[in-house]
Design a protein around this motif. Structure first.
Motif, PDB file in Angstrom:
ATOM      1  N   TYR A  95       0.850  -1.193   0.000  1.00 41.13           N
ATOM      2  CA  TYR A  95       0.000   0.000   0.000  1.00 41.13           C
ATOM      3  C   TYR A  95       0.884   1.242   0.000  1.00 41.13           C
ATOM      4  O   TYR A  95       1.859   1.306   0.750  1.00 41.13           O
ATOM      5  CB  TYR A  95      -0.859   0.074   1.264  1.00 41.13           C
ATOM      6  CG  TYR A  95      -1.769  -1.095   1.493  1.00 41.13           C
ATOM      7  CD1 TYR A  95      -3.062  -1.103   0.977  1.00 41.13           C
ATOM      8  CD2 TYR A  95      -1.355  -2.183   2.246  1.00 41.13           C
ATOM      9  CE1 TYR A  95      -3.919  -2.179   1.213  1.00 41.13           C
ATOM     10  CE2 TYR A  95      -2.194  -3.259   2.482  1.00 41.13           C
ATOM     11  CZ  TYR A  95      -3.481  -3.250   1.958  1.00 41.13           C
ATOM     12  OH  TYR A  95      -4.315  -4.308   2.196  1.00 41.13           O
ATOM     13  N   ASP A 124      -3.294   3.278  -2.196  1.00 40.24           N
ATOM     14  CA  ASP A 124      -3.064   2.589  -3.466  1.00 40.24           C
ATOM     15  C   ASP A 124      -2.501   1.226  -3.109  1.00 40.24           C
ATOM     16  O   ASP A 124      -1.380   1.127  -2.598  1.00 40.24           O
ATOM     17  CB  ASP A 124      -2.080   3.391  -4.314  1.00 40.24           C
ATOM     18  CG  ASP A 124      -1.755   2.727  -5.642  1.00 40.24           C
ATOM     19  OD1 ASP A 124      -2.505   1.826  -6.066  1.00 40.24           O
ATOM     20  OD2 ASP A 124      -0.744   3.110  -6.248  1.00 40.24           O
ATOM     21  N   ALA A 160      -1.889  -3.130  -3.938  1.00 41.10           N
ATOM     22  CA  ALA A 160      -1.741  -4.171  -4.958  1.00 41.10           C
ATOM     23  C   ALA A 160      -1.070  -5.388  -4.342  1.00 41.10           C
ATOM     24  O   ALA A 160      -0.368  -5.277  -3.330  1.00 41.10           O
ATOM     25  CB  ALA A 160      -0.904  -3.649  -6.128  1.00 41.10           C
TER      26      ALA A 160
END
Length: 96
Positions: free
Chosen positions: A7, A87, A89
């Motif tokens: 993150y 953000d 992933a």
């Protein structure tokens, strides 16, 4: 297969200390969960409001299962200090 959940987060102006404290609490809660293989937290040397939070998991399913049992109250201070959504992933480890 170990995966990393990565993150990138930015604190609101003047809220970097609050975000750091909130992330430390989340890390402490995540570490003992089944399937967790570690947590790392980094702060950008050039931008004290930018943090990288990395969770290492046995697999994606372990991460998702842990999310179901984590105390959601832990996230309120983090969300209050964030300047926008994290953000996030998943990543595979290619070299360790």
């Amino acid at each position: 297969m170990t995966v990393a959940r990565h993150y990138i987060m930015h604190a609101k102006e003047g809220m970097d200390a609050e975000l750091e404290t909130a992330l430390r609490a989340v890390a402490d809660a995540v570490r003992p969960l089944p399937g967790c293989e570690g947590v790392e937290m980094l702060r950008d040397l050039g931008n004290e409001r930018r943090f990288v939070f990395i969770e290492k998991w046995a697999d994606i399913d372990a991460h998702k299962a842990a999310g179901a049992v984590l105390d959601k109250g832990l996230f309120a201070p983090m969300m209050a200090a964030l300047d926008g959504p994290p953000d996030g992933a998943y990543f595979d480890y290619l070299i360790r």
